[in-house]
Design a protein around this motif. Structure first.
Motif, short mmCIF file in Angstrom:
data_model
loop_
_atom_site.label_atom_id
_atom_site.label_comp_id
_atom_site.label_asym_id
_atom_site.label_seq_id
_atom_site.Cartn_x
_atom_site.Cartn_y
_atom_site.Cartn_z
N GLU A 26 0.81 -1.23 0.00
CA GLU A 26 0.00 0.00 0.00
C GLU A 26 0.84 1.27 0.00
N GLN B 204 4.37 -0.23 7.05
CA GLN B 204 3.47 -1.13 7.78
C GLN B 204 4.10 -1.54 9.12
N ARG C 72 -3.69 -8.57 0.95
CA ARG C 72 -3.96 -7.41 0.07
C ARG C 72 -4.32 -7.89 -1.34
N LYS D 121 -7.79 -8.85 -1.45
CA LYS D 121 -8.78 -7.78 -1.25
C LYS D 121 -8.91 -6.86 -2.45
#
Ligand code: PTJ
Length: 258
Positions: A49, A53, A245, A248
């Protein structure tokens, strides 16, 4: 910058760094292969992203603790790092009281000189690794050339953006290796003692802030942070995050009208 990136572009920041790498390549700072390495990094960055993180924060904390405890820490500098974040790298070396050493896979005297110039302009006083005369045993690439006052005698080495073999060789020499690599599956990521799975452009400023805060901590607390750290767990968390991820990411395709 030779190319004007509109601030409104949804990927302006990414394009800005891409442009820095291209400019670095034209100035002989970045190797041609550094363009490819950057593209690989971009792909992995997308998968996390493009944000720092929690698994990267934990690794950064361990890295700072280990480097504050080290007697002879060295930050290794290659072309991509110099092009992307020379100022932060120099500032980090100051905060950590760590030496800076140019160490290149695609080593040429011209690139050594160009990277030395970039680091000097960023304020570095003492830059090791130009005309490096010692060698890392068991390493056949040009990365084997190291400075006798730097990587050769270091007890801890920070290796941003690596290409593999060297981390294993440095570990065989008994050194602690902290790597910054967006790809948690790379050989470097897997072999390092501490792997920061994040982009160097975010990691360097974050490490500076953390060092400023953590240098006030007593030695026993720093040792506890190092003892508790588990790199296998960190790599697993990074891979789990990427897996989730991928699951998703939505499909927003449209149908053609003909
Ligand atoms: O300047 P030199 O001569 O020492 O050469 C440097 C490169 C990067 C060309 C050389 O080390 C190389 O070929 O590296 P690799 O094998 O392509 O590996 C680079 C790794 O860094 C890959 O796993 C990338 O995903 C990762 N990477 C790329 N950009 C970034 C990154 N990791 C963190 N931050 C980035 N910005």
């Amino acid at each position: 910058m030779s190319f004007n990136i509109p601030a409104s572009h949804p990927r302006a920041l990414s394009l800005h760094y891409r442009e820095k790498i291209v400019e670095g390549c034209k100035a002989n700072v970045v190797a041609m292969a550094g363009l490819i390495a950057h593209g690989r990094g971009e792909a992995f960055d997308y998968l996390i992203e493009e944000k720092t993180q929690p698994f990267a924060v934990a690794a950064m904390e361990a890295c700072v603790a280990a480097f504050l405890l080290a007697e002879n820490p060295v930050i290794s500098v290659n072309g991509n790092l110099a092009a992307l974040c020379a100022e932060d790298t120099v500032e980090l070396s100051r905060c950590l009281e760590s030496k800076l050493e140019i160490n290149l896979f695609y080593r040429t005297p011209d690139r050594e000189k160009a990277i030395h110039g970039v680091l000097s302009n960023a304020g570095a006083q003492n830059i090791l690794g130009v005309d490096a005369r010692a060698a890392i045993p068991e390493l056949e690439s040009l990365r084997r050339s190291v400075d006798p006052e730097g990587i050769l005698k270091a007890d801890a080495v920070l290796v941003p953006l690596e290409d593999g073999d060297r981390t294993e060789a440095l570990k065989k020499m008994g050194k602690l290796v902290a790597a910054i690599d967006l790809n948690p599956l790379s050989r470097t990521a897997q072999a390092a003692d501490i792997t920061i799975v994040d982009n160097v452009v975010r990691v360097m400023p974050a490490l500076i802030k953390m060092t400023q805060r953590m240098s006030l901590l007593p030695e026993n607390v720093l040792r506890r942070i190092c003892k508790k750290y588990n790199n296998i767990r960190i790599l697993k968390n990074a891979m789990k995050f990427i897996g989730k991820r991928l699951g998703k990411i939505g499909m927003k395709g449209t149908y053609i009208k003909y």
